[in-house]
Design an enzyme around this catalytic site. Sequence first.
Site, PDB file in Angstrom:
ATOM      1  N   HIS A 155       0.813  -1.210   0.000  1.00  0.00           N
ATOM      2  CA  HIS A 155       0.000   0.000   0.000  1.00  0.00           C
ATOM      3  C   HIS A 155       0.852   1.268   0.000  1.00  0.00           C
ATOM      4  CE1 HIS A 155      -4.036  -1.868   0.777  1.00  0.00           C
ATOM      5  NE2 HIS A 155      -3.235  -2.873   1.098  1.00  0.00           N
ATOM      6  N   ASP A 363       3.390   9.344  -0.993  1.00  0.00           N
ATOM      7  CA  ASP A 363       2.242   8.545  -0.585  1.00  0.00           C
ATOM      8  C   ASP A 363       2.006   7.434  -1.592  1.00  0.00           C
ATOM      9  OD1 ASP A 363       0.178   7.881   1.149  1.00  0.00           O
ATOM     10  OD2 ASP A 363      -0.643   9.904   1.177  1.00  0.00           O
TER      11      ASP A 363
END
Length: 456
Positions: A155, A363
């Site tokens: 992720h 991110d």
Amino acid sequence: MRRLVIVSNRVALPGEGAQRSGGLVTGVVDALHHSGGLWFGWSGKLKSARSPPRLVEADGVTYATVDLTRADYDGYYSGLSNAALWPLFHYRLDLVNFTRQDFAAYLRVNALLADTLAPLLKPNDLVWVHDYHLIPMAEELRRVGAAQRIGFFLHTPFPSLGVLAALPHYLEILKSLCAYDLVGFQTIEDLTAFHDAIVRRAGGEVSADGRIHAFDHDLRSGVFPIGVDPDAIADMAARAVKSRTTRRLHESLQGRKLIIGVDRLDYSKGLEHRFKAFACFLEDYPEQRNHVRLLQIATATRSEVPEYCALRQRLGALAGDVAGRYARLDWAPIQYLNRSFSQHSLAGFFRISSVALVTPLRDGMNLVAKEYVAAQNPEDPGVLILSPFAGAAYELDAALIANPFDPGAVAEALQKALQMPIEERRERWRDMMEVLHRNNITAWRESFLGVLGSPI
């Protein structure tokens, strides 16, 4: 139908999904309910001694959780996972704190979890392991004889080789990843970095279709950007805008435009840079003073980690500095909240916001960007300002892209967003919604599991 087994660091037990409704929870709960399955991981509890797994059945899903000892938690979770891998994967080498003791604990806990999970598996299961805490899981499951197809999804970002190689034992991390049948990443940049490390440091081979041969194992790799359910978010936002909480926020604006940021309190989110950019905006565009408000929601996490406590203090000081320099008797330019809100409330806040600032320094994806777009009023949508260092920027190129390391660029983007004609706002919103529908949460899940379940 093959049973799905989800393995993650934490398990969201029935009734807890609303409190921990991140991308992982949203992405797998529907799949588990659809096909039946098992969700396995740490309970979040610490015990003085290890105990057998705790099993809970609900709606055709088995939730299996294990407790950790304090030593396990300190080394595996607080240590290697969050003091070494998390900053490394987010390109913060200055914050990496690696010890051999933590690495040993990381391997030990993954072995413990594999030993506990193996007896619960069925021969035809599809096992889907999530995130950086559990990279060695497939290797440990193979050690105890598991022959099921096992996939891994990261992720977070995957760092470039020059950054990855700063981690002692990084070759062991690469070897562990190559024990999976499929390794998935958020973006092509992450996948390319992984391939580069495999070829240049592991002596592996990578084919054009993402097949890898390394460490005497064949596996697949690919890009599987995680999505959201845009229709569900849109429905929620339409209802939430009428809620008491959202109405109170709207009334407090007194006709001013709302700029919103919603993040975990983490150094990867670029919150200090964001506050400085907002101050630059107020300085460079004085006509906007008293006409806007920045609402920054930063939910505190990992409060026991010194770096996070220091970050919280710095952000409080920055927010106070902005207020002290620009506030008026009847106007506060910034509202900084260290608390969490329900998904329902956030959807309402997104709906009434003219601009969303999603400006992380690094991110994996950042689902806030996608949730903000999905929550907008189609007739009067707001504008998304997005960092190029968020995985979402690879898909949402109709957003205003602004480099968080350049406060002037973010300030310019804010001014452009606030002055953008409604026709352009609608066009940009429609383009992004098309992407959200095409790459929704179901497409993410089905594409990954489809590849995992097929022969290599």
